[in-house]
Write a protein that holds these residues in place. Structure first.
Motif, PDB file in Angstrom:
ATOM      1  N   PHE A 181      -0.257  22.106   5.776  1.00 14.64           N
ATOM      2  CA  PHE A 181       0.618  22.973   6.559  1.00 14.64           C
ATOM      3  C   PHE A 181      -0.199  23.902   7.453  1.00 14.64           C
ATOM      4  O   PHE A 181       0.226  24.235   8.563  1.00 14.64           O
ATOM      5  N   ALA A 182      -1.395  24.277   7.023  1.00 18.46           N
ATOM      6  CA  ALA A 182      -2.275  25.112   7.862  1.00 18.46           C
ATOM      7  C   ALA A 182      -2.601  24.403   9.179  1.00 18.46           C
ATOM      8  O   ALA A 182      -2.735  25.057  10.224  1.00 18.46           O
ATOM      9  N   ASP A 183      -2.717  23.074   9.151  1.00 21.20           N
ATOM     10  CA  ASP A 183      -2.945  22.307  10.391  1.00 21.20           C
ATOM     11  C   ASP A 183      -1.725  22.409  11.294  1.00 21.20           C
ATOM     12  O   ASP A 183      -1.858  22.565  12.513  1.00 21.20           O
ATOM     13  N   TYR A 184      -0.541  22.292  10.704  1.00 22.51           N
ATOM     14  CA  TYR A 184       0.688  22.441  11.485  1.00 22.51           C
ATOM     15  C   TYR A 184       0.694  23.804  12.173  1.00 22.51           C
ATOM     16  O   TYR A 184       1.002  23.913  13.366  1.00 22.51           O
ATOM     17  N   GLN A 185       0.340  24.852  11.414  1.00 20.37           N
ATOM     18  CA  GLN A 185       0.354  26.204  11.970  1.00 20.37           C
ATOM     19  C   GLN A 185      -0.677  26.365  13.080  1.00 20.37           C
ATOM     20  O   GLN A 185      -0.360  26.926  14.132  1.00 20.37           O
ATOM     21  N   SER A 186      -1.891  25.867  12.870  1.00 23.98           N
ATOM     22  CA  SER A 186      -2.931  26.034  13.896  1.00 23.98           C
ATOM     23  C   SER A 186      -2.621  25.236  15.157  1.00 23.98           C
ATOM     24  O   SER A 186      -3.018  25.633  16.254  1.00 23.98           O
ATOM     25  N   GLN A 246       0.791  -1.227   0.000  1.00 25.25           N
ATOM     26  CA  GLN A 246       0.000   0.000   0.000  1.00 25.25           C
ATOM     27  C   GLN A 246       0.828   1.285   0.000  1.00 25.25           C
ATOM     28  O   GLN A 246       0.672   2.137   0.877  1.00 25.25           O
ATOM     29  N   PRO A 247       1.691   1.461  -0.991  1.00 22.00           N
ATOM     30  CA  PRO A 247       2.481   2.681  -1.053  1.00 22.00           C
ATOM     31  C   PRO A 247       1.636   3.879  -1.480  1.00 22.00           C
ATOM     32  O   PRO A 247       0.629   3.728  -2.169  1.00 22.00           O
ATOM     33  N   PHE A 248       2.065   5.055  -1.062  1.00 17.88           N
ATOM     34  CA  PHE A 248       1.571   6.301  -1.649  1.00 17.88           C
ATOM     35  C   PHE A 248       2.553   6.597  -2.770  1.00 17.88           C
ATOM     36  O   PHE A 248       3.760   6.708  -2.529  1.00 17.88           O
ATOM     37  N   VAL A 249       2.065   6.718  -4.006  1.00 19.60           N
ATOM     38  CA  VAL A 249       2.948   6.807  -5.174  1.00 19.60           C
ATOM     39  C   VAL A 249       2.647   8.056  -5.998  1.00 19.60           C
ATOM     40  O   VAL A 249       1.482   8.391  -6.228  1.00 19.60           O
ATOM     41  N   GLN A 250       3.719   8.697  -6.433  1.00 23.31           N
ATOM     42  CA  GLN A 250       3.638   9.767  -7.420  1.00 23.31           C
ATOM     43  C   GLN A 250       4.698   9.517  -8.485  1.00 23.31           C
ATOM     44  O   GLN A 250       5.737   8.916  -8.193  1.00 23.31           O
ATOM     45  N   GLN A 251       4.423   9.995  -9.687  1.00 23.59           N
ATOM     46  CA  GLN A 251       5.389   9.891 -10.776  1.00 23.59           C
ATOM     47  C   GLN A 251       6.287  11.122 -10.766  1.00 23.59           C
ATOM     48  O   GLN A 251       5.836  12.229 -10.482  1.00 23.59           O
ATOM     49  N   TRP A 252       7.551  10.922 -11.077  1.00 20.30           N
ATOM     50  CA  TRP A 252       8.526  12.017 -11.169  1.00 20.30           C
ATOM     51  C   TRP A 252       9.163  11.962 -12.542  1.00 20.30           C
ATOM     52  O   TRP A 252       9.889  11.011 -12.853  1.00 20.30           O
ATOM     53  N   GLN A 253       8.900  12.969 -13.346  1.00 21.89           N
ATOM     54  CA  GLN A 253       9.471  13.079 -14.681  1.00 21.89           C
ATOM     55  C   GLN A 253      10.778  13.845 -14.582  1.00 21.89           C
ATOM     56  O   GLN A 253      10.796  14.986 -14.145  1.00 21.89           O
ATOM     57  N   ILE A 254      11.860  13.216 -14.975  1.00 27.21           N
ATOM     58  CA  ILE A 254      13.183  13.835 -14.871  1.00 27.21           C
ATOM     59  C   ILE A 254      13.377  14.806 -16.040  1.00 27.21           C
ATOM     60  O   ILE A 254      13.278  14.422 -17.206  1.00 27.21           O
ATOM     61  N   ASP A 255      13.658  16.070 -15.686  1.00 20.47           N
ATOM     62  CA  ASP A 255      13.913  17.078 -16.717  1.00 20.47           C
ATOM     63  C   ASP A 255      15.298  17.698 -16.507  1.00 20.47           C
ATOM     64  O   ASP A 255      16.038  17.285 -15.605  1.00 20.47           O
ATOM     65  N   LEU A 277      16.643  14.706  -2.811  1.00 26.98           N
ATOM     66  CA  LEU A 277      16.182  15.267  -1.537  1.00 26.98           C
ATOM     67  C   LEU A 277      14.944  16.129  -1.724  1.00 26.98           C
ATOM     68  O   LEU A 277      14.001  16.068  -0.926  1.00 26.98           O
ATOM     69  N   SER A 278      14.940  16.922  -2.759  1.00 25.15           N
ATOM     70  CA  SER A 278      13.782  17.754  -3.056  1.00 25.15           C
ATOM     71  C   SER A 278      12.545  16.895  -3.328  1.00 25.15           C
ATOM     72  O   SER A 278      11.442  17.202  -2.870  1.00 25.15           O
ATOM     73  N   GLN A 279      12.744  15.790  -4.045  1.00 23.21           N
ATOM     74  CA  GLN A 279      11.629  14.888  -4.330  1.00 23.21           C
ATOM     75  C   GLN A 279      11.124  14.206  -3.064  1.00 23.21           C
ATOM     76  O   GLN A 279       9.914  13.998  -2.909  1.00 23.21           O
ATOM     77  N   LEU A 280      12.024  13.880  -2.134  1.00 22.75           N
ATOM     78  CA  LEU A 280      11.592  13.308  -0.847  1.00 22.75           C
ATOM     79  C   LEU A 280      10.655  14.264  -0.132  1.00 22.75           C
ATOM     80  O   LEU A 280       9.603  13.862   0.384  1.00 22.75           O
ATOM     81  N   GLU A 281      11.044  15.537  -0.076  1.00 21.41           N
ATOM     82  CA  GLU A 281      10.218  16.536   0.611  1.00 21.41           C
ATOM     83  C   GLU A 281       8.857  16.685  -0.069  1.00 21.41           C
ATOM     84  O   GLU A 281       7.818  16.690   0.593  1.00 21.41           O
ATOM     85  N   SER A 282       8.872  16.791  -1.380  1.00 22.27           N
ATOM     86  CA  SER A 282       7.632  16.943  -2.134  1.00 22.27           C
ATOM     87  C   SER A 282       6.703  15.744  -1.930  1.00 22.27           C
ATOM     88  O   SER A 282       5.499  15.902  -1.701  1.00 22.27           O
ATOM     89  N   LEU A 283       7.266  14.550  -1.983  1.00 24.00           N
ATOM     90  CA  LEU A 283       6.475  13.328  -1.812  1.00 24.00           C
ATOM     91  C   LEU A 283       5.925  13.213  -0.399  1.00 24.00           C
ATOM     92  O   LEU A 283       4.760  12.842  -0.199  1.00 24.00           O
ATOM     93  N   ALA A 284       6.738  13.544   0.605  1.00 17.58           N
ATOM     94  CA  ALA A 284       6.275  13.484   2.000  1.00 17.58           C
ATOM     95  C   ALA A 284       5.111  14.442   2.224  1.00 17.58           C
ATOM     96  O   ALA A 284       4.112  14.084   2.871  1.00 17.58           O
ATOM     97  N   TRP A 285       5.216  15.677   1.707  1.00 19.73           N
ATOM     98  CA  TRP A 285       4.118  16.641   1.854  1.00 19.73           C
ATOM     99  C   TRP A 285       2.872  16.167   1.119  1.00 19.73           C
ATOM    100  O   TRP A 285       1.750  16.287   1.641  1.00 19.73           O
TER     101      TRP A 285
END
Length: 154
Positions: free
Chosen positions: A55-60, A12-21, A37-45
């Motif tokens: 992020f609004a939940d984090y702030q509140s 049960q992974p959460f999956v996104q495609q990353w097109q290398i440019d 590293l940038s892709q890790l952050e984007s995928l985690a968010w």
């Protein structure tokens, strides 16, 4: 011709495609370490958002999950034009301060893993940066999403 079946390290992974440019390529003509590293952050968010935390939940709640440690494993180079299937899972939550997120990137055209990582996060107060106990919203969502409930501790 059908798409190859990807053998993920966990169910049960959460999956996104990353097109290398061009922006991801370094002087060796493969994907730069910083791009991973940038892709890790984007995928985690993206995964957190899909689970219902913005992020609004984090702030509140005046809490955030910040990186304590990355463990990165590069298996095969990837190149301009490649598309990677990028997966993440929450594999540990202590329901107090810490959670761990596993990542695996696979190149479907080669049907091989090219990269994996594990990141340890610590809950902090957003206004002070000091470690603070996870609010119940974090423990419900992140703890509930852990693929190994027996790996969590309360």
């Amino acid at each position: 011709m059908s798409e190859p079946v990807i053998s993920w390290m966990y169910p049960q992974p959460f999956v996104q495609q990353w097109q290398i440019d061009e922006t991801h390529i370094d002087h060796y003509q493969h994907v730069n370490n910083v791009a991973y590293l940038s892709q890790l952050e984007s995928l985690a968010w993206a995964h957190s958002n899909a689970l219902g935390l913005q992020f609004a939940d984090y702030q509140s709640l005046n809490r955030g999950m910040v990186i304590k440690r990355h463990e990165l494993n590069y298996h095969l180079p990837t190149h301009l034009g490649d598309t990677l299937a990028c997966a993440t899972w929450i594999v540990f939550c202590d329901f107090k301060l810490t959670l761990k997120r596993q990542f695996q990137f696979i190149c479907p055209k080669r049907n091989k893993p090219v990269f994996d990582a594990i990141t340890t996060f610590v809950c902090v107060s957003l206004d002070t940066g000091a470690p603070k106990r996870m609010p119940s919203r974090f423990t419900e969502i992140y703890g509930g999403a852990c693929v190994f409930p027996q790996a969590t501790t309360r």
